[in-house]
Design an enzyme around this catalytic site. Structure first.
Site, mmCIF file in Angstrom:
data_model
loop_
_atom_site.group_PDB
_atom_site.id
_atom_site.type_symbol
_atom_site.label_atom_id
_atom_site.label_comp_id
_atom_site.label_asym_id
_atom_site.label_seq_id
_atom_site.Cartn_x
_atom_site.Cartn_y
_atom_site.Cartn_z
ATOM 1 C CG ASP A 34 -2.070 0.931 1.124
ATOM 2 O OD1 ASP A 34 -2.256 1.530 0.051
ATOM 3 O OD2 ASP A 34 -2.801 1.096 2.121
ATOM 4 C CG HIS A 51 0.087 1.913 -9.294
ATOM 5 N ND1 HIS A 51 -0.153 1.538 -7.988
ATOM 6 C CD2 HIS A 51 -1.010 2.637 -9.672
ATOM 7 C CE1 HIS A 51 -1.332 2.007 -7.603
ATOM 8 N NE2 HIS A 51 -1.861 2.693 -8.592
ATOM 9 C CG LEU A 145 9.927 -17.113 -3.106
ATOM 10 C CD1 LEU A 145 9.751 -17.079 -1.593
ATOM 11 C CD2 LEU A 145 10.341 -15.729 -3.601
#
Ligand code: FPP
Length: 255
Positions: A34, A51, A145
């Site tokens: 955020d 972004h 991962l």
């Protein structure tokens, strides 16, 4: 694994002396990324630049998580509510997976990362869905991962869909109500197959869950930071993990 964590913890380019035990690394870290808009606004830039820089932070966090020995990293990239944003911003966000994967997929493959996605893929633009599908397919045999993108994801929709499907199975005689257990629900959620997050990180000072993994976060440790997502780096991840290691997880019992 422990050796790898140790060597990374000793690296000289680490800025903050944070005490981390290699024996208690959270297996699954979930992140609510955020603050992209505010980061841009503070610089007098359009929100989409936030972004764009948020995308770079995704790469940093992935590398740092991998080096630290975290096994699952779930990133909240777009919620079922984010469609309410201006079209220009939504369009930009929908292009990001494609751009990210064009830039980074080869490197992720070299690092043995497996890409997954949870969310309603059918409602995504075809170019977004294709980029994700290609990344998932090209990495499905990787064993490192697991980088899980929550894309067009909302926990209430996830639960609603799961309950409806179980209701339909009961009606069809395929399932009996006694068979509905927490384990069954776990397996039928979009996160099926992933362990619950041990640690949830939310950036930008907001302290809410915003419809993210409401079932799976039942016993997760929560860590909030004022850092805005585009600034998030490995030192912040280390700080979060250090705090996680100071917590006493009791799952409602006693230590
Ligand atoms: C919240 O910040 C962020 C989002 C809704 C988008 C998150 C997306 C990224 C970080 C990039 C994703 C990258 C890939 C590879 C999929 P906000 O816009 O709500 O910020 P604000 O609260 O400051 O306005």
């Amino acid at each position: 694994m422990i050796k790898r964590v140790q060597s990374w913890l000793n690296r000289e380019d680490r800025q903050t002396p944070v005490e981390i035990s290699p024996d208690n690394i959270p297996r699954h870290v979930a992140i609510i990324m955020d603050g992209n808009g505010r980061w841009a606004k503070r610089r007098g830039l359009p929100r989409i630049v936030g972004h764009q820089n948020g995308m770079k932070a995704v790469k940093r966090a992935t590398i740092a998580a991998d080096e630290l020995g975290i096994q699952y990293l779930t990133m909240y990239a777009f919620s079922t509510e984010n469609w309410k944003r201006p079209k220009e911003e939504v369009d930009f966000l929908m292009r990001l997976p494609e751009e990210f994967l064009a830039l980074e997929l080869d490197d992720l493959i070299a690092k043995n990362v497996q890409v997954k996605m949870m969310g309603d893929a059918d409602a995504l633009p075809s170019f977004t869905r294709r980029a994700m599908e290609e990344a998932v397919a090209r990495t499905e045999n990787n064993t490192g991962l697991i980088l899980n993108f929550a894309l067009n994801y909302g926990a209430r929709k996830e639960l609603e869909d799961c309950m409806r499907a179980m209701g339909e199975d009961i009606q069809a005689g395929l399932l009996s109500p006694e068979q509905i257990t927490a384990d069954l629900i776990d397996s039928r959620l979009l996160s099926g197959g992933l362990p619950d997050p041990d640690l949830l990180i939310r950036t930008s000072g907001e302290m809410r869950l915003s419809n993210f993994m409401l079932w799976q976060l039942a016993y997760s440790e929560l860590w909030f930071t004022d850092v805005l997502w585009p600034e998030f780096n490995k030192e912040h991840l280390l700080e979060a993990v250090a705090e996680y290691q100071r917590r006493s997880r009791r799952y409602g019992g006693l230590k």
